[in-house]
Design a protein around this motif. Sequence first.
Motif, short mmCIF file in Angstrom:
data_model
loop_
_atom_site.label_atom_id
_atom_site.label_comp_id
_atom_site.label_asym_id
_atom_site.label_seq_id
_atom_site.Cartn_x
_atom_site.Cartn_y
_atom_site.Cartn_z
N MET A 1 0.85 -1.17 0.00
CA MET A 1 0.00 0.00 0.00
C MET A 1 0.90 1.23 0.00
SD MET A 1 -3.42 -0.92 0.68
CE MET A 1 -4.13 0.12 1.90
N PHE A 2 0.52 2.18 -0.82
CA PHE A 2 1.30 3.41 -0.96
C PHE A 2 0.37 4.61 -0.84
CE2 PHE A 2 3.48 0.15 -3.37
CZ PHE A 2 4.79 0.29 -2.94
N GLY A 3 0.94 5.76 -0.65
CA GLY A 3 0.15 6.98 -0.59
C GLY A 3 0.97 8.19 -0.99
N TRP A 4 0.27 9.29 -1.19
CA TRP A 4 0.90 10.55 -1.53
C TRP A 4 0.71 11.54 -0.40
CZ3 TRP A 4 3.96 11.22 -5.64
CH2 TRP A 4 3.87 10.29 -6.68
N VAL A 5 1.81 12.13 0.04
CA VAL A 5 1.81 13.21 1.01
C VAL A 5 2.19 14.46 0.21
CG1 VAL A 5 2.88 14.15 3.09
CG2 VAL A 5 2.51 11.68 2.88
N GLN A 6 1.34 15.48 0.27
CA GLN A 6 1.60 16.65 -0.57
C GLN A 6 1.54 17.93 0.27
OE1 GLN A 6 0.53 17.09 -4.82
NE2 GLN A 6 -1.01 18.52 -4.06
N PHE A 7 2.47 18.81 -0.03
CA PHE A 7 2.54 20.14 0.58
C PHE A 7 2.44 21.17 -0.54
CE2 PHE A 7 5.05 17.15 2.96
CZ PHE A 7 4.66 17.38 4.27
N VAL A 8 1.82 22.31 -0.22
CA VAL A 8 1.70 23.38 -1.21
C VAL A 8 2.15 24.69 -0.60
CG1 VAL A 8 0.08 24.75 -2.58
CG2 VAL A 8 -0.16 22.27 -2.50
N ARG A 9 2.95 25.41 -1.36
CA ARG A 9 3.32 26.79 -1.01
C ARG A 9 2.75 27.68 -2.10
NH1 ARG A 9 9.30 27.48 -1.04
NH2 ARG A 9 8.99 27.89 -3.24
N SER A 10 1.85 28.57 -1.71
CA SER A 10 1.26 29.50 -2.69
C SER A 10 1.12 30.86 -2.05
CB SER A 10 -0.10 28.99 -3.17
OG SER A 10 -1.03 28.96 -2.11
N ALA A 36 -2.86 12.42 1.29
CA ALA A 36 -3.93 12.98 0.47
C ALA A 36 -4.60 11.86 -0.31
CB ALA A 36 -3.38 14.04 -0.49
N PHE A 37 -3.84 10.85 -0.73
CA PHE A 37 -4.34 9.70 -1.47
C PHE A 37 -3.62 8.48 -0.94
CE2 PHE A 37 -4.10 13.44 -4.15
CZ PHE A 37 -5.41 13.58 -4.58
N PHE A 38 -4.33 7.34 -0.84
CA PHE A 38 -3.71 6.14 -0.30
C PHE A 38 -4.42 4.93 -0.87
CE2 PHE A 38 -2.81 2.88 2.87
CZ PHE A 38 -1.47 3.09 3.11
N GLY A 39 -3.67 3.87 -1.19
CA GLY A 39 -4.28 2.65 -1.68
C GLY A 39 -3.27 1.70 -2.28
N HIS A 40 -3.78 0.69 -2.97
CA HIS A 40 -2.91 -0.29 -3.62
C HIS A 40 -2.14 0.33 -4.78
CE1 HIS A 40 -4.27 -3.66 -1.31
NE2 HIS A 40 -5.52 -3.29 -1.51
N ASN A 41 -2.77 1.20 -5.49
CA ASN A 41 -2.17 1.83 -6.66
C ASN A 41 -2.59 3.30 -6.68
OD1 ASN A 41 -0.53 1.54 -8.85
ND2 ASN A 41 -2.05 0.56 -10.15
N LEU A 64 5.72 10.24 -2.75
CA LEU A 64 5.18 8.90 -2.69
C LEU A 64 5.78 8.23 -1.47
CD1 LEU A 64 3.46 6.67 -4.02
CD2 LEU A 64 5.55 5.95 -5.21
N ALA A 65 4.94 7.60 -0.66
CA ALA A 65 5.41 7.00 0.59
C ALA A 65 4.62 5.72 0.87
CB ALA A 65 5.22 7.99 1.74
N HIS A 66 5.08 4.98 1.85
CA HIS A 66 4.31 3.82 2.28
C HIS A 66 4.30 3.74 3.80
CE1 HIS A 66 7.36 0.65 3.43
NE2 HIS A 66 8.15 1.52 2.86
N THR A 67 3.31 3.03 4.32
CA THR A 67 3.17 2.81 5.75
C THR A 67 3.19 1.32 5.99
OG1 THR A 67 1.94 4.85 6.13
CG2 THR A 67 1.62 3.08 7.73
N PRO A 68 4.24 0.81 6.63
CA PRO A 68 4.31 -0.62 6.92
C PRO A 68 3.15 -1.04 7.84
CG PRO A 68 6.41 0.45 7.33
CD PRO A 68 5.40 1.53 7.11
N LEU A 69 2.57 -2.16 7.55
CA LEU A 69 1.45 -2.64 8.36
C LEU A 69 1.91 -3.49 9.54
CD1 LEU A 69 -1.02 -3.55 5.48
CD2 LEU A 69 -0.92 -1.45 6.84
N ASP A 70 3.21 -3.76 9.61
CA ASP A 70 3.72 -4.62 10.67
C ASP A 70 4.30 -3.85 11.86
OD1 ASP A 70 5.94 -3.63 9.37
OD2 ASP A 70 6.97 -5.55 9.19
N ARG A 71 4.01 -2.57 11.95
CA ARG A 71 4.50 -1.76 13.08
C ARG A 71 3.33 -1.39 13.98
NH1 ARG A 71 8.89 2.71 11.11
NH2 ARG A 71 10.30 1.30 10.02
#
Length: 132
Positions: A1-10, A36-41, A64-71
């Motif tokens: 499982m992966f996800g997107w962490v996003q920051f914006v400077r405007s 912001a988004f998370f899932g298999h793909n 793009l990041a992931h969160t281990p499920l075994d922690r």
Amino acid sequence: MFGWVQFVRSTDNTTGGAGFDMDPFILFEDAPSPYAFFGHNPTLFDAPSRAERRPMAWLAHSFLAHTPLDREQRCVLPLAGFSWGFDIDAAGDITVRPAAALAAADWDEHLPHLGNSHPAWEFDKWQADDRP
């Protein structure tokens, strides 16, 4: 499982463009997750818009990041990142900023904000050889 962490400077964010804000998916902005988004793909899709076209500088840092499920503790491990954005001038013309790769130092710049915004999560430093 992966996800997107996003920051914006405007120039219209909470700091007037001096710093980055988290950019959560608007439907889940009150969820206690840094993703912001998370899932298999997970697909990163963003369509920044404003009610009026005014001069603005807008830059995103997307990781793009992931969160281990075994922690026991929820943890975000960054894998890759890129910046992208656009500028709107006084005439209303838009110039797209080219996408550019981000490095570990760019992720590290956001760690204090991540820790303050999501104290129930851990945020690891980006290691070049990290693999899920």
